[in-house]
Design a protein around this motif. Sequence first.
Motif, mmCIF file in Angstrom:
data_model
loop_
_atom_site.group_PDB
_atom_site.id
_atom_site.type_symbol
_atom_site.label_atom_id
_atom_site.label_comp_id
_atom_site.label_asym_id
_atom_site.label_seq_id
_atom_site.Cartn_x
_atom_site.Cartn_y
_atom_site.Cartn_z
ATOM 1 N N ALA A 77 0.843 -1.197 0.000
ATOM 2 C CA ALA A 77 0.000 0.000 0.000
ATOM 3 C C ALA A 77 0.877 1.246 0.000
ATOM 4 C CB ALA A 77 -0.926 -0.013 1.211
ATOM 5 N N ARG A 78 1.933 1.216 0.806
ATOM 6 C CA ARG A 78 2.836 2.370 0.869
ATOM 7 C C ARG A 78 3.550 2.535 -0.473
ATOM 8 N NH1 ARG A 78 8.002 2.426 3.415
ATOM 9 N NH2 ARG A 78 7.564 0.281 4.015
ATOM 10 N N PHE A 79 4.000 1.419 -0.998
ATOM 11 C CA PHE A 79 4.710 1.429 -2.276
ATOM 12 C C PHE A 79 3.835 2.040 -3.367
ATOM 13 C CE2 PHE A 79 5.457 -1.253 -6.191
ATOM 14 C CZ PHE A 79 6.588 -0.583 -6.601
ATOM 15 N N GLN A 80 2.590 1.559 -3.469
ATOM 16 C CA GLN A 80 1.723 2.058 -4.542
ATOM 17 C C GLN A 80 1.345 3.519 -4.319
ATOM 18 O OE1 GLN A 80 -1.500 -0.849 -5.144
ATOM 19 N NE2 GLN A 80 -0.230 -1.747 -6.746
ATOM 20 N N GLY A 81 1.153 3.876 -3.056
ATOM 21 C CA GLY A 81 0.821 5.273 -2.751
ATOM 22 C C GLY A 81 1.960 6.210 -3.122
ATOM 23 N N ASN A 82 3.186 5.831 -2.704
ATOM 24 C CA ASN A 82 4.352 6.656 -3.043
ATOM 25 C C ASN A 82 4.545 6.732 -4.555
ATOM 26 O OD1 ASN A 82 4.858 6.918 -0.358
ATOM 27 N ND2 ASN A 82 6.527 5.414 -0.302
ATOM 28 N N TYR A 83 4.353 5.594 -5.195
ATOM 29 C CA TYR A 83 4.584 5.541 -6.638
ATOM 30 C C TYR A 83 3.679 6.534 -7.370
ATOM 31 C CZ TYR A 83 4.413 4.035 -11.478
ATOM 32 O OH TYR A 83 4.428 4.029 -12.847
ATOM 33 N N ARG A 84 2.423 6.561 -6.948
ATOM 34 C CA ARG A 84 1.469 7.424 -7.650
ATOM 35 C C ARG A 84 1.969 8.881 -7.640
ATOM 36 N NH1 ARG A 84 -4.283 7.135 -5.197
ATOM 37 N NH2 ARG A 84 -3.838 4.915 -5.199
ATOM 38 N N GLY A 85 2.419 9.316 -6.473
ATOM 39 C CA GLY A 85 2.915 10.691 -6.356
ATOM 40 C C GLY A 85 4.190 10.910 -7.151
ATOM 41 N N SER A 86 5.123 9.963 -7.052
ATOM 42 C CA SER A 86 6.402 10.125 -7.751
ATOM 43 C C SER A 86 6.195 10.126 -9.256
ATOM 44 C CB SER A 86 7.356 8.974 -7.424
ATOM 45 O OG SER A 86 7.397 8.731 -6.063
ATOM 46 N N ARG A 87 5.340 9.248 -9.706
ATOM 47 C CA ARG A 87 5.110 9.162 -11.141
ATOM 48 C C ARG A 87 4.513 10.462 -11.673
ATOM 49 N NH1 ARG A 87 1.395 8.556 -14.866
ATOM 50 N NH2 ARG A 87 1.872 7.310 -16.712
ATOM 51 N N GLU A 88 3.551 10.959 -10.912
ATOM 52 C CA GLU A 88 2.895 12.196 -11.334
ATOM 53 C C GLU A 88 3.908 13.330 -11.428
ATOM 54 O OE1 GLU A 88 -1.037 12.494 -9.419
ATOM 55 O OE2 GLU A 88 -0.600 14.655 -9.404
ATOM 56 N N LEU B 184 10.894 5.329 -19.468
ATOM 57 C CA LEU B 184 11.149 4.129 -18.654
ATOM 58 C C LEU B 184 11.371 4.419 -17.170
ATOM 59 C CD1 LEU B 184 11.804 1.100 -18.241
ATOM 60 C CD2 LEU B 184 14.045 1.516 -19.237
ATOM 61 N N PRO B 185 12.345 5.245 -16.787
ATOM 62 C CA PRO B 185 12.548 5.465 -15.336
ATOM 63 C C PRO B 185 11.372 6.205 -14.694
ATOM 64 C CG PRO B 185 14.435 6.242 -16.625
ATOM 65 C CD PRO B 185 13.335 5.964 -17.592
ATOM 66 N N ARG B 186 10.790 7.140 -15.422
ATOM 67 C CA ARG B 186 9.624 7.863 -14.875
ATOM 68 C C ARG B 186 8.493 6.885 -14.592
ATOM 69 N NH1 ARG B 186 11.739 12.024 -18.552
ATOM 70 N NH2 ARG B 186 11.676 14.050 -17.519
ATOM 71 N N SER B 187 8.314 5.913 -15.491
ATOM 72 C CA SER B 187 7.252 4.928 -15.300
ATOM 73 C C SER B 187 7.617 3.906 -14.232
ATOM 74 C CB SER B 187 6.978 4.182 -16.610
ATOM 75 O OG SER B 187 6.343 5.036 -17.526
ATOM 76 N N ALA B 188 8.899 3.632 -14.103
ATOM 77 C CA ALA B 188 9.322 2.603 -13.154
ATOM 78 C C ALA B 188 9.251 3.105 -11.725
ATOM 79 C CB ALA B 188 10.734 2.135 -13.493
ATOM 80 N N THR B 189 9.834 4.282 -11.493
ATOM 81 C CA THR B 189 9.954 4.769 -10.111
ATOM 82 C C THR B 189 9.589 6.237 -9.961
ATOM 83 O OG1 THR B 189 12.243 5.380 -10.513
ATOM 84 C CG2 THR B 189 11.868 3.179 -9.618
ATOM 85 N N GLY B 190 9.314 6.912 -11.063
ATOM 86 C CA GLY B 190 9.086 8.352 -11.008
ATOM 87 C C GLY B 190 10.377 9.139 -11.147
ATOM 88 N N GLN B 191 11.520 8.443 -11.223
ATOM 89 C CA GLN B 191 12.796 9.146 -11.443
ATOM 90 C C GLN B 191 12.824 9.704 -12.867
ATOM 91 O OE1 GLN B 191 14.952 5.433 -10.081
ATOM 92 N NE2 GLN B 191 16.566 6.945 -9.776
ATOM 93 N N LEU B 192 13.439 10.872 -13.032
ATOM 94 C CA LEU B 192 13.535 11.450 -14.373
ATOM 95 C C LEU B 192 14.468 10.603 -15.227
ATOM 96 C CD1 LEU B 192 13.692 15.260 -13.599
ATOM 97 C CD2 LEU B 192 11.722 13.724 -13.737
ATOM 98 N N ILE B 193 15.468 10.058 -14.570
ATOM 99 C CA ILE B 193 16.367 9.123 -15.242
ATOM 100 C C ILE B 193 16.961 8.246 -14.146
ATOM 101 C CG2 ILE B 193 18.436 10.585 -15.099
ATOM 102 C CD1 ILE B 193 19.084 9.633 -18.011
ATOM 103 N N SER B 194 17.352 7.034 -14.489
ATOM 104 C CA SER B 194 17.991 6.174 -13.495
ATOM 105 C C SER B 194 19.422 6.657 -13.291
ATOM 106 C CB SER B 194 17.975 4.724 -13.953
ATOM 107 O OG SER B 194 16.639 4.307 -14.123
ATOM 108 N N THR B 195 20.031 6.271 -12.182
ATOM 109 C CA THR B 195 21.359 6.784 -11.849
ATOM 110 C C THR B 195 22.373 6.497 -12.948
ATOM 111 O OG1 THR B 195 20.811 6.386 -9.551
ATOM 112 C CG2 THR B 195 23.109 6.836 -10.044
#
Lengths: 184, 713
Positions: free
Chosen positions: B27-38, B257-268
């Motif tokens: 639940a925490r993971f999906q909640g955080n993801y929604r915000g990060s992705r947005e 890809l990274p935005r969809s995966a974790t909400g990161q603009l790019i992976s490290t």
Amino acid sequence: MSQPQLRQEFSRRAEAVSAVVKTVESLEDAFAQAARLTREQGGACLAAPGWEPGELAALQAACEREGLELITQGLRERAGQFHTGLTRAQWGVAETGTIVVDSASEDLRLATMLAEMHVAVLPAANLRADLFALEDEVNRTLGRAPGYLAFISGPSRTGDIELVLTLGAHGPRQLHILLLEESS
Amino acid sequence: MSRASRREYHQRLKEALDNRFLGQTLARFQGNYRGSREAGFAGMDFPALAAEVGAAKDAALGRLEELYEQFKAQAEAAGAQVHLAADAAHAREIIADIAAQTGSRRIVKSKSMTSEEIHLNRHLEAQGLQVTETDLGEWIIQLRGEGPSHMVAPAIHLSRSQVAELFTQVTGQKQDPEDIAALVEVARSRLRRAMLEADMGISGANFALASTGTIATVTNEGNARLVTTLPRVHVALVGLEKLVPDLNTALKILRLLPRSATGQLISTYVTWITGAVECAAAGGRKDLHIVFLDNGRLALSQDPVFSQALRCVRCGSCANVCPIFGKVGGHTYGHVYIGAIGLILTYFYHGREAARELVKNCLNCQACKVNCPAGIDLPGLIKKTAGLVMAEQGRPLKNQLMRRVLTNRPLFHFLLRRAYLAQKPLARGGRLIRHLPLFFAPDQEFRSLPVVAAEPLRDRWQRLAPRVSNPRLKVALFGGCLTDFVYPEQGEAMLKLLAGRDIQVDYPLGQSCCGLPAAMASEEETAREVARQNLAALEAEHYDYVLTLCASCASHLKHYPRLLADDPAWTQRAEHMAAKVIDLASFLQKEVGLEPVAGRGAKAAYHAPCHLCRGLGVHQAPRQLLQGAGYDYRPYEDEEVCCGFGGSYSLDFPELSAAILERKLKQVTATGAELLVTDCPGCVLQLEGGLDHRGSPIRVRHLAQALAEAQGK
């Protein structure tokens, strides 16, 4: 985007992914900062592959001032012994705070992977808005085989344990980007 | 046999649902993801970019063999050796041979779903080779002898205590579960040693660029860089669908890809390797082998329907937004590949037995589809995959019955009318049935069920329908089974809202079920037959609009043109009809313009039906109408998350339906709402049944009823 906007956006984005961005006026300045950071963190050895012989004298002097050993090659044999990897970065990407590092040289790769801290010197003039603005340059680099090109955005990270963000999973724990504002 | 595996699967679901830590973490993971992705996609036109990626991938998939030849020529000119493995066994053999020929005994790996697909570790270890995963999450699950539970976060099902316990065993030193940095440090030092000592590194690849023979990896930890740098041999195992023509295509994918995966603009780290690079340990140049895996991909790429599945870029977002994954995690919601794409790929890569129960477990809520960076119609493909499984093992009795009943409207409606009589004693005079005889519908006790109406809407129509002499608009109402036979009052409320506005509303009596239940049961032929019957009955050419009170019906009616795409006699008719379909909220805003109601009305929460917000893309209209009608609108986080109904899904997976409903009702209750409004009778059934079951005073209203009540009608 204008140059100042590019710089501002790049810094903002790089810092958002836990990189440290500073401006330096000259290579000497960059070398001095890298050496000082290394000493402040308790490091004893600085690995700096890929610099021109003419540049190395200034770096050697900076290391001596801070009491550091400078190594420039054979890094595989010295794994675990150097605190800092000091390299150039060819380009920077404002949109994502990314540095682009041509890592075809094995020593250069090892410096950016095995060090505790990676310090990259990036000419401010080589900032671009996004990756698409670098497409031609990257394509040219990929065409020079064999090659190893790295886009680096912040220090190594993981969230694999309960999604808690932790820096330094495998690569450097810190990334310092020194934006070089050279008039020459 | 089939019953046993069904029972077993439901047992595993139950165990996952009972795991409290897992539920909280997800639940925490999906909640955080929604915000990060947005945040990651802020200011970007995601649907357009996803369509662009989908088109670019399709173009590449259309010429995989050509791209492979081009890649091979380029990479070999740069000193690599390129192999093509026909299937999993062949790939394992090639890699084991490379290990033997290079005298490699110690192997380090960076995360590769493709290597999971072919169960590579097991095979290499059986050859006496030492294999160490170096991605932190992968290492953890390797030590535990498990598979990944998420494509991006493989150990997301584990708690810090479990990891600390594991690392205590590994190091022989007590590890503190609260010091996560120290746990990461254990992995860092152990794995660094393994990577320095290894003979061979195995990586996957996110892209293979045909233009230059370059492979690219996208990672955060940096282990892939070490794995591809330190050992003297590098083997990259790459699914053939990772071939793209050039850098530009890769950059387009990389943007999403990274935005969809974790909400990161790019992976490290994004690393591009071209050919055999410098490697002192190899005495000069790296021994680089690139092993492409077919394993059914080439055939799949030629399939007119399923080739879409190969667009997948392995971001994991279909799991991140899936309400089912959010309840049970990847070990029960996937085989090797996880989430919606896993339901599809399991059938193609791991066979029918592995896919049989799994592929049924989809709500069709569309959350994965609208979030997919490659624009894959995941729920659609899941239903089609389930259809393939069904075709191979024979259609179940309920499907055969469904075909017979749904394609025969008089019979279907006769049965619905009879249902009223059958239910009467159970309802004890009320509107809801609280206890069904258990043999009738096991595990349905989580919600009360509505009673079929004594008089369906169609029978009331003559009495109710407005007589408009000179209408400015002619509207055909598509009632749908639930409005017609269970909730005729919703239709009556709609008529009140439209009364006196010069709008003629007809109820074409030949209409039947929209056919969505048939499509959901993978009964495509039945769905087509019902669609043709409805098209004939609606005679949409005589109307300005086809109005619906059911979001699911509306979205399915809009799907008719695709459903009948191979039936030229009907395609055009379906297109004309589909263009006229409209939901109530949009219709009211566009054509009616209700008078605002002043004052603070009841506190009302809103539930957005999946097929309205994602199916039809209607987001603001219902909320605006509620506020305009004077309701005190109370928002909550999961407004646009499925209620867990999914039609027959709630019958097939009652444990999950109940768990998903529970989360929604908790949030609704926390808003302090007196009224829960939605605009789909299916959602009304689920929400009202759940609230009644828990004895909640919150009333559920269809939007039509809420608005009519506010207008004092």
